[in-house]
Scaffold this motif. Sequence first.
Motif, short mmCIF file in Angstrom:
data_model
loop_
_atom_site.label_atom_id
_atom_site.label_comp_id
_atom_site.label_asym_id
_atom_site.label_seq_id
_atom_site.Cartn_x
_atom_site.Cartn_y
_atom_site.Cartn_z
N TYR A 193 0.83 -1.21 0.00
CA TYR A 193 0.00 0.00 0.00
C TYR A 193 0.86 1.25 0.00
O TYR A 193 1.85 1.34 0.73
CB TYR A 193 -0.90 -0.04 1.25
N ASP A 194 0.47 2.22 -0.81
CA ASP A 194 1.15 3.51 -0.84
C ASP A 194 0.19 4.56 -0.25
O ASP A 194 -0.78 4.94 -0.90
CB ASP A 194 1.52 3.88 -2.28
N PRO A 195 0.45 5.02 0.99
CA PRO A 195 -0.49 5.95 1.63
C PRO A 195 -0.54 7.32 0.95
O PRO A 195 -1.51 8.05 1.10
CB PRO A 195 0.04 6.08 3.07
N SER A 229 1.53 -11.77 -12.24
CA SER A 229 1.00 -10.42 -12.48
C SER A 229 0.92 -9.62 -11.18
O SER A 229 0.91 -10.19 -10.08
CB SER A 229 -0.38 -10.51 -13.11
N ILE A 230 0.89 -8.30 -11.33
CA ILE A 230 0.64 -7.38 -10.21
C ILE A 230 -0.59 -6.57 -10.60
O ILE A 230 -0.58 -5.89 -11.62
CB ILE A 230 1.84 -6.43 -9.98
N ARG A 231 -1.65 -6.66 -9.78
CA ARG A 231 -2.85 -5.85 -10.05
C ARG A 231 -2.81 -4.65 -9.13
O ARG A 231 -2.39 -4.77 -7.99
CB ARG A 231 -4.12 -6.65 -9.75
N TYR A 232 -3.30 -3.52 -9.64
CA TYR A 232 -3.33 -2.37 -8.74
C TYR A 232 -4.67 -1.64 -8.78
O TYR A 232 -5.35 -1.61 -9.80
CB TYR A 232 -2.16 -1.41 -8.96
N PHE A 233 -5.04 -1.12 -7.60
CA PHE A 233 -6.36 -0.52 -7.37
C PHE A 233 -6.18 0.82 -6.67
O PHE A 233 -5.28 0.96 -5.82
CB PHE A 233 -7.20 -1.42 -6.45
N LEU A 254 -7.37 -0.37 -11.46
CA LEU A 254 -6.61 0.50 -12.38
C LEU A 254 -6.08 -0.29 -13.56
O LEU A 254 -6.40 -0.02 -14.71
CB LEU A 254 -5.45 1.18 -11.64
N ASN A 255 -5.24 -1.30 -13.25
CA ASN A 255 -4.60 -2.03 -14.34
C ASN A 255 -3.88 -3.26 -13.80
O ASN A 255 -3.83 -3.48 -12.60
CB ASN A 255 -3.60 -1.11 -15.06
N VAL A 280 -3.31 0.51 -3.91
CA VAL A 280 -2.93 -0.80 -3.35
C VAL A 280 -2.51 -1.70 -4.50
O VAL A 280 -3.19 -1.80 -5.52
CB VAL A 280 -4.13 -1.45 -2.62
N TYR A 281 -1.34 -2.33 -4.35
CA TYR A 281 -0.82 -3.27 -5.35
C TYR A 281 -0.98 -4.67 -4.78
O TYR A 281 -0.58 -4.92 -3.64
CB TYR A 281 0.66 -2.99 -5.62
N LEU A 282 -1.55 -5.58 -5.56
CA LEU A 282 -1.75 -6.96 -5.09
C LEU A 282 -0.86 -7.90 -5.88
O LEU A 282 -0.96 -7.98 -7.11
CB LEU A 282 -3.22 -7.38 -5.26
#
Length: 472
Positions: A274-276, A290-294, A306-307, A281-283
């Motif tokens: 998580y980047d405050p 893969s890395i999913r981010y929201f 997001l992507n 949030v990157y999962l």
Amino acid sequence: MSRRVVRQSKFRHVFGQAVKNDQCYDDIRVSRVTWDSSFCAVNPKFVAIIVEASGGGAFLVLPLHKTGRIDKAYPTVCGHTGPVLDIDWCPHNDQVIASGSEDCTVMVWQIPENGLTMSLSEPVVVLEGHSKRVGIVTWHPTARNVLLSAGCDNLIIVWNVGTGEALITLDDMHPDVIYSVCWNRNGSLICTACKDKKIRVIDPRKEEIIAEKDKAHEGARPMRAIFLADGNVFTTGFSRMSERQLALWNPQNMEEPISVHEMDTSNGVLLPFYDPDTNVVYLCGKGDSSIRYFEITEEAPYVHYLNTFSSKEPQRGMGYMPKRGLDVNKCEIARFYKLHERKCEPIIMTVPRKSDLFQDDLYPDTAGPESALEAEDWFEGKNGDPILISLKHGYIPGKNRDLKVVKKNILDNKLTKNTENTSPKSGSTTPSIKSEAKLDEVLKEIKSLKDLVSSQEKRIAKLEEQLSKMDI
């Protein structure tokens, strides 16, 4: 006909890119131990990776610039007698790292300024208090020298590393294995995910559960829970049908989640990073490629996809660089260190921008390396928000002070209190402790120098022998 309006977001076009091969760390035997931690920890100076070790446990610590093939004989940190399960860099000192192991201990290490030149087997302090393997270590975000550890004995212990003491032990809150523990932004609360399918929000100093949710995710596989900057809790887990889920919770009302997303049916545990500053949030799924981010916002549906960054190789673990270690000139908003079977590959997340100027909307002031409190203040009940720094001119690391451990003797304390009452002038006990610690340090340094000289002498003798044979 109503046209679907696309949500505006500056992170919609974030794209990930793996670095070129010569900027990877090659020929590393990443640990095969079956434990769902990230196996990698990164800060602006070093990358640390848990590796396979015959007999005992070890991890590599490499300066960030030491890319390319890593020699098999490269020195390791190897003081544990069982496999290392988790490592975490101290947020207030880039040369201090903590490790938890199957040998039931937590060790704290001081890495030399320019990295290791010989293997390190002597920790600064060994923290003993768990009766089973220690799978989680995490430093307090704002108080110096406060470390939390969680073990398979279902215990959470909060240590004062400066004195080597366990000051808080939470022993009857978790009936089963603890999957994850996370501090909130100012370190006043922790949230935990447990095998009993409960998410708990705990005040560690009062030793009480503030909020809990049973069956936050119905599935039997491991969950993860992290605090967000606004105090909400973000969780990843599995549904009853073994679909991966992510959910957002308000600790004030844990009855219903704010939002739940079903993802896919893969069985790898989702590790959230998580980047405050950007609320992204990157999962990273273990075994995924893969890395999913929201992005998390205050408008419904609250968690916005997001992507996805995709690659060919599955990941064994993942390191996440703190914000102050990123290249602001390239609009880099995250950097991951992806572990393959035999290498570590940095992946850079960038927001495309035309301008070369500093993008202050991407880089608000971020948590710096200065601690807001001393350990004693925090244990007494004080709180402190992170001390923020600007990244406008890039992050310039300062000089780290060495971690000193002063073992306290409870009897000494009582004696000094008594003497203080009788004669106010007798306050000379602390300098003697300090000078003893200094003397120990000097003696250790002399010993390591002697060892180095003798090993070099042996090496020279060996080389001379080889040369004489060649002459013949």
